[in-house]
Scaffold this active site. Sequence first.
Site, mmCIF file in Angstrom:
data_model
loop_
_atom_site.group_PDB
_atom_site.id
_atom_site.type_symbol
_atom_site.label_atom_id
_atom_site.label_comp_id
_atom_site.label_asym_id
_atom_site.label_seq_id
_atom_site.Cartn_x
_atom_site.Cartn_y
_atom_site.Cartn_z
ATOM 1 N N ASP A 307 0.848 -1.207 0.000
ATOM 2 C CA ASP A 307 0.000 0.000 0.000
ATOM 3 C C ASP A 307 0.878 1.250 0.000
ATOM 4 O O ASP A 307 0.612 2.226 0.699
ATOM 5 C CB ASP A 307 -0.956 -0.005 1.189
ATOM 6 C CG ASP A 307 -2.176 0.894 0.975
ATOM 7 O OD1 ASP A 307 -2.495 1.175 -0.189
ATOM 8 O OD2 ASP A 307 -2.795 1.315 1.966
ATOM 9 N N PHE A 325 -3.526 10.589 5.357
ATOM 10 C CA PHE A 325 -3.406 9.148 5.534
ATOM 11 C C PHE A 325 -2.330 8.610 4.585
ATOM 12 O O PHE A 325 -2.230 9.063 3.446
ATOM 13 C CB PHE A 325 -4.727 8.445 5.198
ATOM 14 C CG PHE A 325 -5.861 8.775 6.133
ATOM 15 C CD1 PHE A 325 -5.955 8.168 7.374
ATOM 16 C CD2 PHE A 325 -6.854 9.677 5.760
ATOM 17 C CE1 PHE A 325 -7.007 8.451 8.230
ATOM 18 C CE2 PHE A 325 -7.911 9.969 6.599
ATOM 19 C CZ PHE A 325 -7.990 9.355 7.848
ATOM 20 N N GLY A 326 -1.561 7.626 5.048
ATOM 21 C CA GLY A 326 -0.689 6.917 4.113
ATOM 22 C C GLY A 326 0.720 6.697 4.607
ATOM 23 O O GLY A 326 1.261 7.468 5.403
#
Length: 419
Positions: A307, A325-326
């Site tokens: 991801d 996010f991330g």
Amino acid sequence: MNILLKSVTIVNGSTKNLHLKEKDILIKNGLIEAIETTIEPNGKTRVIEINNLHVSLGWFDSGVSFGEPGYEERETIENGLLTAAKSGFTDVILNTSSHPTPDSASDIVYLKNAGKDQLTNLHPLGNLTVRGEGEVLAELYDMKNAGALGFYDYKHPMTNANLLKIALQYAQNFDGMVFSFPLDKSISGKGIVNEGITSTKLGLKGIPALAEELQVARDLFVLEYTGGKLFIPTISTANSVKLIADAKKKGLQVSCSVAAHNLVITDTALEDFDTKYKVMPPLRTAADIKALHKGVKNGTIDFVTSDHTPLNIELKHVEFDNANFGTIGLESIFGMLNQLFNVEETVELLTKGRSIFGMEEPQLEVGQEANLSLFTTNDTYKFSQGHIFSSSKNSIAIGKQITGKVVGAIANNQIVLNK
């Protein structure tokens, strides 16, 4: 170009006569010329001889993000693919996270051209809807013909169930794969972390597991009605695993992935408000991780993905509520998985599944194209920024103890090594 790999341990369960055997491998002009106990170099041959060197089929990631076009400061396609190669990956599927997002055949052609002539093969996805806005289907058939492996509004849930129904029905005409991100926005609201003890203690808005599971259940009901092929990226809860397992038992064509960090880190890591732990889906509980492990082991979960999501520093070095996010993950996924599973299981997770997307599976045999990942298994070290090849440094793995080190990859008559 001739390459000789000396005294490498082959990890490839599909070739029983070679599996876990120590061999020399000779590669000539991109093809595996010989696999023998001993091969002497002849002429201009690059010899690779590293202690504890292992080799497997080239690794495959079912969902990475770069920045180009639009966010080149986060990651260009060229450097993203170089990062993938240094991390052992010979094939990656590119998410629709650029700006503008790819929703036409010409966009897919652009991405494929931008990634050509690299060691790591880039396989783009196209948007499911125009501009990823969830209102009108994009040019699915044209994008499929241009080379898109599937259709995904990256991290944006499909709120319109009827549009998902139509997409699944339409895509069956050309064997298209429809992606649906597992999040019900009406339940998640403005949540940013897993709803539970940790979120309550820290005063952070929570995203209940129910938000994911309702969406998964809805999507599976739609799939059962329409038929077709559905991919659910990055599930994170125990009940999602159960729902997908039940759907597979019914014979539905559903596949799914889990992010490596959701297999390793629980939401208790949030207690220091470190934004590197702010990911989507959020980090969940130990009970969820246990169920996800079981789902990976029994095949309910088809892929473990990095991801990989590069973000420039100003999007992370802010208050937790305001951070994006991330996390990046290509560089650390092997070492993280190797902490959870044995080497054979880890390699199996990193190599399987290309056929789900209609891709050709490489073969580790004489006469076949060399599509290989190189790694060691006995290095244990603390992951740091010095191990990051990406332009962005937002790694959830920084400070984590991991086992095994990627040496590089060989594919497309090219070799990339880290040392």
